[in-house]
Scaffold this active site. Sequence first.
Site, PDB file in Angstrom:
ATOM      1  N   SER A  78       0.828  -1.208   0.000  1.00 50.18           N
ATOM      2  CA  SER A  78       0.000   0.000   0.000  1.00 50.18           C
ATOM      3  C   SER A  78       0.863   1.259   0.000  1.00 50.18           C
ATOM      4  O   SER A  78       1.652   1.478  -0.924  1.00 50.18           O
ATOM      5  CB  SER A  78      -0.964  -0.053   1.188  1.00 50.18           C
ATOM      6  OG  SER A  78      -2.007   0.875   1.047  1.00 50.18           O
TER       7      SER A  78
ATOM      8  N   ASP B 241      -9.641  -5.313  -4.599  1.00 50.90           N
ATOM      9  CA  ASP B 241      -9.065  -4.329  -3.686  1.00 50.90           C
ATOM     10  C   ASP B 241      -9.978  -3.108  -3.667  1.00 50.90           C
ATOM     11  O   ASP B 241     -10.132  -2.415  -4.670  1.00 50.90           O
ATOM     12  CB  ASP B 241      -7.665  -3.950  -4.178  1.00 50.90           C
ATOM     13  CG  ASP B 241      -6.880  -3.110  -3.182  1.00 50.90           C
ATOM     14  OD1 ASP B 241      -7.504  -2.276  -2.488  1.00 50.90           O
ATOM     15  OD2 ASP B 241      -5.653  -3.278  -3.104  1.00 50.90           O
TER      16      ASP B 241
ATOM     17  N   HIS C 118      -7.486  -5.783  -0.311  1.00 60.18           N
ATOM     18  CA  HIS C 118      -6.313  -4.933  -0.116  1.00 60.18           C
ATOM     19  C   HIS C 118      -5.335  -5.563   0.871  1.00 60.18           C
ATOM     20  O   HIS C 118      -4.125  -5.545   0.653  1.00 60.18           O
ATOM     21  CB  HIS C 118      -6.767  -3.563   0.391  1.00 60.18           C
ATOM     22  CG  HIS C 118      -5.662  -2.562   0.482  1.00 60.18           C
ATOM     23  ND1 HIS C 118      -4.979  -2.098  -0.626  1.00 60.18           N
ATOM     24  CD2 HIS C 118      -5.106  -1.923   1.559  1.00 60.18           C
ATOM     25  CE1 HIS C 118      -4.060  -1.228  -0.247  1.00 60.18           C
ATOM     26  NE2 HIS C 118      -4.117  -1.109   1.072  1.00 60.18           N
TER      27      HIS C 118
END
Length: 276
Positions: A97, A227, A256
């Site tokens: 991320s 995601d 995610h």
Amino acid sequence: MSTVTTPDGTNIFYKDWGPRDGKPIVFHHGWPLSADDWDNQMLWFLSKGYRVIAHDRRGHGRSSQTATGHDMDTYVADVVALTDALDLKDAVHIGHSTGGGEVAHYVAQAKPGRVSKAVLVSAVPPVMVKKESNPEGLPIEVFDGFRAALAANRAQFYIDVPSGPFYNFDQPGVEKSQGLIDRWWLQGMMGAANAQYECIKAFSETDFTEDLKKIEVPVLVMHGTDDRVVPYADSGPKSAELLKSGRLKSYDGYPHGMLSTHPDVLNPDILAFIEE
């Protein structure tokens, strides 16, 4: 507790496990978490003989809660301070991320010999926010909503995110893990509210397009098609296309936070890439 002090006096906490002569793997965490989010991967790669390293970004986890420096350039300067202090060579850098953005920005400017490969997992590059050059991005109002929720009731917000879009635990057929939700909340609440608030701008508005173009080493881009935090179509495929030696590996229906929900799948895939 192991820390390195940056030129501006910030103490960056880090973990460094495994043989000193082992190949180093450096893990970069996502927002608003800490090095603890990599527990599964660090233990698994440690068992394979690797030297595993993870740090808490400034303002996160056990690192200094600074008033300034919550931007991608400073985050990477902190990484440089850490990798220089440990004198890491031919390291593999893995980012999830926001940490994926940190990896892209670091690897693009790393000193020769410091990095051998990189892995971007559910990562924010090339750029998240919608703008003229990125019409498929998320509207700025989405990130304004994050900031408003954090400022209004951070503790509740940090329950809502992992209970819902981070792991997709609110979706039909997805088995919920209260342990993962609690771990996410604990990591988030360890950090500083100001740092996490300002980091939203860093992860959503930083454009990593030129970083991706500059990277010379092989990069594995891993992204789940479901995601709901960093949408697949505007991230994984675009990043892989911009990289000189990029490879996209897509995971159908994965969320995610797939490193935590599916480590049995992702860890071996990362290992295979490292050992090629």
